[in-house]
Write an enzyme that holds these catalytic residues in place. Structure first.
Site, PDB file in Angstrom:
ATOM      1  N   SER A 286       0.820  -1.247   0.062  1.00 26.69           N
ATOM      2  CA  SER A 286      -0.088   0.045  -0.103  1.00 26.69           C
ATOM      3  C   SER A 286       0.904   1.400   0.109  1.00 26.69           C
ATOM      4  CB  SER A 286      -0.864  -0.146   1.298  1.00 26.69           C
ATOM      5  OG  SER A 286      -2.114   0.895   1.063  1.00 26.69           O
ATOM      6  N   LYS A 311      -0.760  -4.163  -3.043  1.00 23.99           N
ATOM      7  CA  LYS A 311      -2.024  -3.753  -2.644  1.00 23.99           C
ATOM      8  C   LYS A 311      -2.037  -2.221  -3.008  1.00 23.99           C
ATOM      9  CE  LYS A 311      -5.159  -2.012   0.528  1.00 23.99           C
ATOM     10  NZ  LYS A 311      -5.811  -0.426   0.482  1.00 23.99           N
ATOM     11  N   GLN A 315      -9.142   2.911  -0.374  1.00 25.39           N
ATOM     12  CA  GLN A 315     -10.581   2.845   0.402  1.00 25.39           C
ATOM     13  C   GLN A 315     -11.053   4.116   0.984  1.00 25.39           C
ATOM     14  OE1 GLN A 315      -7.810   0.304   1.026  1.00 25.39           O
ATOM     15  NE2 GLN A 315      -9.285  -0.582  -0.334  1.00 25.39           N
TER      16      GLN A 315
END
Length: 524
Positions: A286, A311, A315
């Site tokens: 991420s 990742k 979100q």
């Protein structure tokens, strides 16, 4: 709850592209509400509304992607504490030793240190409730020690060399949670900073650490993002800004209904020149991949390690009135060269066991086992080197995983805390003598060696945990056990920076970075 669903319907309707889509979404939402009402009204047994609704939300999100999730109010609170960089409590680092809370360190300037609690103390009670020797869970213990700033907690402390139980009244306060785990001089001219996650204070912590290293003569930097699972996008952009020139893109995001958002460096970073190495592994994810991808795309530094997790989904939090939350994927991360960070997912892909599959397929031991389609090919933006999208960041210099230490006996002994418990007990018995002998870490690092007495404590702990002794497994792991013990003792005497300064001697990725920086080796 019905009113909240209607409000959510309005939010969804506002983003729909046509009246027909709005009607269709509304019909489906009515169907969902009707099902919930029917179950509650007619089902043969009593039902729990909360469980029913939360299960329904979780089931819907399960149909989407691996990172769209539902979080209860408690999960939201714990997550926000970690990322926001603080919580409210008594200010100690601890481990459980034989069902007793053993204080490893007090937070400098924190509430416990202020009243005289010291490393090595054991907390046996909180507000007259026993928390030692009663089988209380860590979560229950934490709930008794944490609490709002300004509130009091009475602690019963057992201290080595002092008879009886000592009472301390501690006033809880805001306790910082650091995301920079360690910083030290790895070699002459080479600084090292390890970031464990990306929170609200990460950039400030990084700048503070780097400025200290500069004063110690750092000219190059090893930025360790191994095992860093990510965090806030803003923190990742802030760290990327520390290394890149003005207006160089750090990352962009884009989704079906989310317009393209581009994040650029401001040009005021503290390390825009100088040799830079970033360490990554299969658990780097991420926000860490945003930083790694930007540095690689701009040819700003060298990425060393193994292909990162992959990742790259963004979100958006959607809060519910009870404090719970949906984290809904709304966009994807792309590196400056246009690479999508997110690895594939779907019904036919075992997403959760991807790391295990990488091990079995040889991708963690050989770069030649990793194959990219030509359609995923991109070029770096300065030197035009070939890089690939399609999931994760592939390092410039690949370092295979070290499996030699992972004997069955070592894994079981470590899992049962045999090594950790031995180090804690050893420091507890010898703290004053160790502090007298080693007045600074440099002396400790060069002169301390793990003796047989400490190793015997590991063996005794393993035997107590009913782990059958395996001579070959022990002998194979012995070099790693000794370094691990030395690192744990250093942590308990000083802190996390000293812990990693010792432990990194086991890390082939770290050692390869030093080898690279101490040579004139170009980017491969």
């Amino acid at each position: 709850m019905r009113r909240y669903f209607i409000a959510l319907l309005a939010l969804v309707s506002a983003t729909a592209s046509s009246a027909q889509q709005t009607i269709r979404v509304g019909d489906q939402l009515q169907k969902l509400l009707l099902a919930e009402t029917a179950i509650k009204s007619l089902y043969v047994d009593e039902v729990n509304d909360t469980v029913l609704v939360e299960s329904g939300i979780a089931a819907m999100l399960k149909e989407l992607d691996p990172h769209s999730t539902y979080m209860t109010s408690d999960e939201v609170r714990k997550s926000e504490e970690t990322l926001q960089g603080n919580f409210e409590g008594i200010g100690v680092q601890f481990n459980m030793v034989k069902d007793t809370l053993f204080i490893v360190q007090t937070i400098p300037g924190g509430p416990s240190e202020k009243v005289g609690i010291i490393a090595g103390d054991r907390i046996v009670s909180a507000n007259d409730t026993a928390i030692a020797g009663v089988g209380m869970s860590n979560e229950d213990i934490m709930s008794r020690l944490r609490g709002p700033k300004g509130t009091h907690v009475s602690l019963g402390i057992v201290r080595k060399g002092v008879s009886g139980v000592i009472s301390f009244d501690v006033i809880r306060d805001v306790i910082p949670l650091n995301t920079v785990d360690a910083s030290f001089m790895a070699a002459p001219g080479i600084g090292y900073i390890k970031i464990s996650s990306f929170g609200t204070n990460t950039v400030n912590e990084f700048v503070t650490a780097w400025e200290k290293l500069l004063k110690q003569g750092a000219e190059s930097l090893v930025l360790d993002l191994q095992g860093n699972g990510g965090g806030y996008l803003g923190a990742a952009v802030g760290i990327g800004n520390e290394f890149l020139e003005r207006d160089r893109m750090i990352v962009y995001t884009q989704g079906r209904t989310s317009p393209k958002m581009t994040y650029l460096a401001e040009g005021n970073g503290h390390f825009r020149k100088g040799r830079l190495v970033v360490l990554i592994d299969e658990y780097t994810a991420s926000a860490s991949e945003i930083v790694s991808g930007a540095i690689q795309d701009w040819d700003r530094g060298v990425i060393i390690g193994r292909r990162s997790f992959g990742k790259g989904l963004v979100q958006r939090p959607i809060d519910f009135p009870d404090g719970s939350m949906i984290r809904l994927t709304v966009a994807k991360y792309f590196t400056p060269s246009g690479r999508c960070i997110q690895k594939p997912y779907g019904e036919d892909i075992d997403y959760r066991d991807d790391i295990v599959e990488r091990l079995h397929s040889g991708q963690l031991v050989s770069a030649d086992s990793i194959h990219f389609a030509d359609s995923l090919k991109c070029s770096t933006l300065v030197k035009g080197r070939t890089v690939y999208g399609g999931g994760g960041i592939m390092p410039d210099i690949f370092v295979p995983i070290d499996t030699t230490r992972s004997t069955v006996w070592y894994r079981e002994a470590t899992a049962h805390g045999a090594v950790l418990q031995a180090s804690l007990s050893y420091v507890d018995r010898n703290r004053k003598e160790l502090q007298r002998r080693f007045r600074n870490f440099r002396k400790y690092q060069t002169e301390f060696s793990v003796g047989q007495d400490l190793l015997d404590m590991v063996l005794a702990n393993a035997a107590e945990a009913d782990i059958g002794f395996d001579q070959e497994g022990y002998d194979t792991a012995l070099p790693y056990i000794t370094v691990q013990l030395k690192a744990l003792v250093a942590r308990d005497l000083w802190g996390m920076s000293e812990y990693f300064a010792v432990l990194n001697a086991l890390d082939p990725i770290y050692l390869r970075a030093l080898e690279y920086l101490q040579s004139d080796e170009p980017i491969l």
